[in-house]
Design an enzyme around this catalytic site. Structure first.
Site, PDB file in Angstrom:
ATOM      1  N   ASP A  72      -4.812  -2.578 -10.072  1.00 35.81           N
ATOM      2  CA  ASP A  72      -5.871  -2.216  -9.016  1.00 35.81           C
ATOM      3  C   ASP A  72      -6.124  -0.621  -9.151  1.00 35.81           C
ATOM      4  O   ASP A  72      -6.732  -0.087  -8.164  1.00 35.81           O
ATOM      5  CB  ASP A  72      -5.175  -2.635  -7.615  1.00 35.81           C
ATOM      6  CG  ASP A  72      -6.322  -2.521  -6.629  1.00 35.81           C
ATOM      7  OD1 ASP A  72      -6.016  -2.631  -5.236  1.00 35.81           O
ATOM      8  OD2 ASP A  72      -7.489  -2.688  -7.065  1.00 35.81           O
ATOM      9  N   GLU A 129     -13.345  -7.340  -0.887  1.00 33.42           N
ATOM     10  CA  GLU A 129     -12.949  -7.408   0.426  1.00 33.42           C
ATOM     11  C   GLU A 129     -13.723  -6.797   1.593  1.00 33.42           C
ATOM     12  O   GLU A 129     -14.613  -5.939   1.437  1.00 33.42           O
ATOM     13  CB  GLU A 129     -11.622  -5.992   0.257  1.00 33.42           C
ATOM     14  CG  GLU A 129     -12.196  -4.912  -0.510  1.00 33.42           C
ATOM     15  CD  GLU A 129     -11.672  -4.731  -1.922  1.00 33.42           C
ATOM     16  OE1 GLU A 129     -12.031  -5.733  -2.522  1.00 33.42           O
ATOM     17  OE2 GLU A 129     -11.784  -3.571  -2.407  1.00 33.42           O
ATOM     18  N   LYS A 138     -10.607   1.249 -12.979  1.00 29.80           N
ATOM     19  CA  LYS A 138     -11.085  -0.226 -13.775  1.00 29.80           C
ATOM     20  C   LYS A 138     -11.024   0.155 -15.179  1.00 29.80           C
ATOM     21  O   LYS A 138     -10.822  -0.743 -15.965  1.00 29.80           O
ATOM     22  CB  LYS A 138     -12.277  -0.743 -13.329  1.00 29.80           C
ATOM     23  CG  LYS A 138     -12.379  -0.784 -11.728  1.00 29.80           C
ATOM     24  CD  LYS A 138     -11.165  -1.321 -11.275  1.00 29.80           C
ATOM     25  CE  LYS A 138     -11.138  -1.025  -9.738  1.00 29.80           C
ATOM     26  NZ  LYS A 138      -9.576  -1.501  -9.119  1.00 29.80           N
ATOM     27  N   ASP A 192      -7.291  -7.161 -10.056  1.00 35.17           N
ATOM     28  CA  ASP A 192      -8.021  -7.026  -8.879  1.00 35.17           C
ATOM     29  C   ASP A 192      -9.596  -6.481  -9.433  1.00 35.17           C
ATOM     30  O   ASP A 192      -9.691  -5.846 -10.672  1.00 35.17           O
ATOM     31  CB  ASP A 192      -7.997  -6.131  -7.895  1.00 35.17           C
ATOM     32  CG  ASP A 192      -8.736  -6.239  -6.570  1.00 35.17           C
ATOM     33  OD1 ASP A 192      -8.704  -5.271  -5.634  1.00 35.17           O
ATOM     34  OD2 ASP A 192      -9.385  -7.524  -6.495  1.00 35.17           O
ATOM     35  N   ASN A 193     -10.614  -7.022  -8.706  1.00 34.06           N
ATOM     36  CA  ASN A 193     -12.002  -6.520  -9.099  1.00 34.06           C
ATOM     37  C   ASN A 193     -12.637  -6.704 -10.418  1.00 34.06           C
ATOM     38  O   ASN A 193     -13.272  -5.749 -11.071  1.00 34.06           O
ATOM     39  CB  ASN A 193     -12.152  -4.775  -8.831  1.00 34.06           C
ATOM     40  CG  ASN A 193     -11.474  -4.381  -7.596  1.00 34.06           C
ATOM     41  OD1 ASN A 193     -10.284  -3.810  -7.535  1.00 34.06           O
ATOM     42  ND2 ASN A 193     -11.979  -4.873  -6.538  1.00 34.06           N
TER      43      ASN A 193
HETATM   44  C1  LIG Z   1      -4.313   6.229 -13.815  1.00 35.09           C
HETATM   45  N1  LIG Z   1      -3.831   5.879 -12.409  1.00 35.09           N
HETATM   46  N2  LIG Z   1      -2.548   5.734 -12.186  1.00 35.09           N
HETATM   47  C2  LIG Z   1      -2.452   5.283 -10.776  1.00 35.09           C
HETATM   48  C3  LIG Z   1      -3.561   5.373 -10.237  1.00 35.09           C
HETATM   49  C4  LIG Z   1      -4.292   5.391  -9.023  1.00 35.09           C
HETATM   50  C5  LIG Z   1      -5.419   5.630  -8.592  1.00 35.09           C
HETATM   51  C6  LIG Z   1      -5.824   5.603  -7.237  1.00 35.09           C
HETATM   52  O1  LIG Z   1      -5.166   4.356  -6.600  1.00 35.09           O
HETATM   53  C7  LIG Z   1      -7.554   5.175  -7.306  1.00 35.09           C
HETATM   54  C8  LIG Z   1      -8.237   6.120  -6.792  1.00 35.09           C
HETATM   55  C9  LIG Z   1      -9.669   5.529  -6.663  1.00 35.09           C
HETATM   56  C10 LIG Z   1      -9.945   4.446  -7.025  1.00 35.09           C
HETATM   57  C11 LIG Z   1      -9.054   3.506  -7.699  1.00 35.09           C
HETATM   58  C12 LIG Z   1      -9.565   2.236  -8.214  1.00 35.09           C
HETATM   59  N3  LIG Z   1     -10.024   1.225  -7.320  1.00 35.09           N
HETATM   60  C13 LIG Z   1     -11.267   1.101  -7.205  1.00 35.09           C
HETATM   61  O2  LIG Z   1     -12.295   1.759  -7.835  1.00 35.09           O
HETATM   62  C14 LIG Z   1     -12.143   0.003  -6.321  1.00 35.09           C
HETATM   63  C15 LIG Z   1     -13.267   0.005  -5.919  1.00 35.09           C
HETATM   64  C16 LIG Z   1     -13.718  -0.960  -5.246  1.00 35.09           C
HETATM   65  C17 LIG Z   1     -15.504  -0.788  -4.924  1.00 35.09           C
HETATM   66  C18 LIG Z   1     -16.170  -2.083  -4.804  1.00 35.09           C
HETATM   67  C19 LIG Z   1     -17.574  -1.934  -4.477  1.00 35.09           C
HETATM   68  C20 LIG Z   1     -18.043  -0.573  -4.053  1.00 35.09           C
HETATM   69  F1  LIG Z   1     -19.268  -0.598  -3.707  1.00 35.09           F
HETATM   70  C21 LIG Z   1     -17.157   0.456  -4.011  1.00 35.09           C
HETATM   71  C22 LIG Z   1     -15.840   0.323  -4.442  1.00 35.09           C
HETATM   72  C23 LIG Z   1     -13.137  -2.051  -4.765  1.00 35.09           C
HETATM   73  C24 LIG Z   1     -11.755  -2.075  -5.240  1.00 35.09           C
HETATM   74  O3  LIG Z   1     -10.961  -2.989  -4.770  1.00 35.09           O
HETATM   75  C25 LIG Z   1     -11.156  -1.080  -5.828  1.00 35.09           C
HETATM   76  O4  LIG Z   1     -10.025  -1.281  -6.294  1.00 35.09           O
HETATM   77  C26 LIG Z   1      -7.644   3.935  -7.603  1.00 35.09           C
HETATM   78  C27 LIG Z   1      -6.447   5.859  -9.743  1.00 35.09           C
HETATM   79  C28 LIG Z   1      -5.787   6.078 -11.079  1.00 35.09           C
HETATM   80  C29 LIG Z   1      -4.421   5.679 -11.125  1.00 35.09           C
HETATM   81 MG   LIG Z   2      -9.273  -3.352  -5.798  1.00 36.83          MG
END
Ligand SMILES: Cn1ncc2cc([C@H](O)c3cccc(CNC(=O)c4cc(-c5ccc(F)cc5)cc(O)c4O)c3)ccc21
Ligand SMILES: [Mg+2]
Length: 215
Positions: A141, A199, A144, A169-170
């Site tokens: 999650d 969600e 992506k 997810d997604n």
């Molecule tokens: C390398 N590494 N290692 C650990 C680790 C942890 C993170 C952060 O937790 C993190 C920060 C920002 C974004 C995310 C990904 N999630 C998303 O981008 C997402 C978007 C949407 C959505 C859907 C529609 C929209 F219009 C806008 C956003 C719906 C969703 O459920 C999502 O999970 C995860 C990042 C890289 C990491």
């Molecule tokens: Mg997600």
């Protein structure tokens, strides 16, 4: 300065949920994100699918990539039997700080190992540092575009074995096309799409469950 959205989510948990009651934490976050501010938690609809996969796998060791505020961490940990745990990776320190407090409020800190750092940096150390043989369940999650490289890294590090379940997810929104193509076309995975919604919205999204069949 203004509070952040994760800080407002934590406040909703601390004002609406009961300490030591994971379901009330989940309900408080879902209510806040449905009626006050949208946030990228897996949510209640996809969360129920996540629950059913956790119950089906009854994992001893779970890896979660992308903790955010800890919503899915709590969903997973609340279903784990004593002795089982979820290792969750979060590279954003602000998210990690909020998630620790959400996980603590739910009373599940003994079942959770929150690691601050990037998936690509930490996956190669999982065996040595956490004594993990292989993961029974991986919940993807995070970014992506990292789903596919991190899956390949987990394979290379021997952290995925016959029967390991990947739940992503997604896969529709925002979408993970290269990952989907890989797990759906690989002879080493048996993949299944669980259609749902993004969600707290009516937009289509879903989870992809992929079982590793061995080499
Ligand atoms: C390398 N590494 N290692 C650990 C680790 C942890 C993170 C952060 O937790 C993190 C920060 C920002 C974004 C995310 C990904 N999630 C998303 O981008 C997402 C978007 C949407 C959505 C859907 C529609 C929209 F219009 C806008 C956003 C719906 C969703 O459920 C999502 O999970 C995860 C990042 C890289 C990491
Ligand atoms: Mg997600």
């Amino acid at each position: 300065t203004r509070t952040s959205r994760p800080q407002r989510i934590l406040k909703a948990v601390q004002t609406k949920a009961t300490v030591g009651d994971p379901q009330s934490v989940i309900t408080a976050i879902d209510h806040f994100c449905r009626h006050r501010e949208w946030a990228m938690n897996v949510g209640d609809e996809k969360g129920s699918i996540l629950d059913s996969v956790v119950n089906e796998v009854s994992p001893v060791t779970v890896l979660e990539l992308g903790t955010y505020c800890g919503y899915s961490t709590v969903r997973i940990a609340r279903l784990l039997p004593p002795g089982a745990c979820v290792i969750t990776l979060e590279f954003n320190p602000d998210y990690a700080a909020i998630a620790r407090q959400v996980i603590k409020w739910s009373g599940l800190e003994d079942k959770v190992q929150l690691v601050e750092g990037a998936s690509g940096d930490w996956i190669p150390w999982m065996k040595e540092h956490f004594g993990v043989q292989a993961f029974d369940l991986v919940f993807l999650d995070h970014w992506k575009e990292r789903y596919l490289p991190d899956t390949k890294l987990l394979e290379e590090c021997g952290l995925i074995q016959k029967g390991t379940v990947l739940l992503a997810d997604n896969v529709i929104c925002p979408g993970t096309p290269d990952y989907l193509e890989y797990v759906r076309n690989s002879p080493h995975y048996n993949s299944q799409y669980y259609r749902s919604h993004l969600e707290y919205t009516k937009a289509e999204d879903g989870l992809e469950k992929s079982v590793f069949l061995g080499y």
